[in-house]
Scaffold this motif. Structure first.
Motif, mmCIF file in Angstrom:
data_model
loop_
_atom_site.group_PDB
_atom_site.id
_atom_site.type_symbol
_atom_site.label_atom_id
_atom_site.label_comp_id
_atom_site.label_asym_id
_atom_site.label_seq_id
_atom_site.Cartn_x
_atom_site.Cartn_y
_atom_site.Cartn_z
ATOM 1 N N PHE A 9 -4.576 37.285 -6.920
ATOM 2 C CA PHE A 9 -5.613 36.356 -7.363
ATOM 3 C C PHE A 9 -6.561 36.987 -8.369
ATOM 4 N N ASP A 10 -6.152 38.087 -8.971
ATOM 5 C CA ASP A 10 -7.010 38.810 -9.913
ATOM 6 C C ASP A 10 -6.800 38.374 -11.362
ATOM 7 N N ASP A 12 -7.521 34.564 -13.986
ATOM 8 C CA ASP A 12 -8.124 33.225 -14.046
ATOM 9 C C ASP A 12 -7.190 32.130 -13.548
ATOM 10 N N ALA A 15 -6.965 32.270 -9.727
ATOM 11 C CA ALA A 15 -8.259 31.894 -9.152
ATOM 12 C C ALA A 15 -8.481 30.388 -9.285
ATOM 13 N N ASP A 16 -8.080 29.812 -10.410
ATOM 14 C CA ASP A 16 -8.179 28.359 -10.587
ATOM 15 C C ASP A 16 -7.260 27.627 -9.607
ATOM 16 N N CYS A 73 -7.178 38.045 -1.068
ATOM 17 C CA CYS A 73 -8.525 38.387 -1.519
ATOM 18 C C CYS A 73 -9.501 37.247 -1.219
ATOM 19 N N ASN A 75 -12.513 36.927 -2.259
ATOM 20 C CA ASN A 75 -13.371 36.585 -3.400
ATOM 21 C C ASN A 75 -12.751 35.537 -4.309
ATOM 22 N N TYR A 76 -11.456 35.627 -4.564
ATOM 23 C CA TYR A 76 -10.829 34.737 -5.543
ATOM 24 C C TYR A 76 -9.757 33.838 -4.950
#
Length: 145
Positions: A9-10, A12, A15-16, A73, A75-76
């Motif tokens: 997930f590192d 964009d 993460a989107d 992760c 965070n994302y």
């Protein structure tokens, strides 16, 4: 920002995708993951980087539910709960990961030129190995006849 590390997930795109999963109704989340994995796994031609990035993220979510898997992760990755995935998603995730690292993958090509390329490939291999552990080498068996 693009890509900031090697994790599933590192980047964009992934993460989107996590955000899209969070916004989707719970009953739609499995089909979204299945669709992403299926698009990558069934690719006969060139796999573009965004589809590959989403496939790696989706595979990581499948791996996270495996007894030997690790959580994604916080965070994302998605923050909303995911349904329990059926076992057939494991096979689809393996096929998708195989396509992500093949010669016809833009993402593999991009990471191949990057300083962290070998670490990225190891991370993909680690995900795949959770779903389909490699067979340990066998000692030669001798049989008395």
């Amino acid at each position: 920002m693009g890509t900031w590390d090697i994790g599933p997930f590192d980047n964009d795109t992934a993460a989107d995708f996590a955000g899209d999963l969070d916004e989707a109704a719970v009953e739609k989340r499995e089909s979204m993951i299945r669709g992403v994995l299926g698009r990558a796994a069934d690719r006969a031609g060139f796999l573009d980087a965004p589809d590959a990035e989403r496939a790696v993220a989706a595979a990581a979510l499948v791996v996270a539910q495996h007894p030997d898997g690790e959580p994604v992760c916080a965070n994302y990755g998605p923050s909303e709960p995911l349904p329990e995935f059926p076992a057939d998603l494991r096979t689809l995730a393996i096929d998708a990961l195989d396509q992500v690292v093949c010669e016809l993958s833009e993402l593999a090509e991009l990471w191949g030129d990057a300083e962290n390329g070998p670490k990225w490939r190891q991370d993909i291999t680690r995900l795949r190995d959770v779903l389909d552990p490699p067979t340990p080498p066998q000692d030669e068996a001798f049989f008395d006849i």
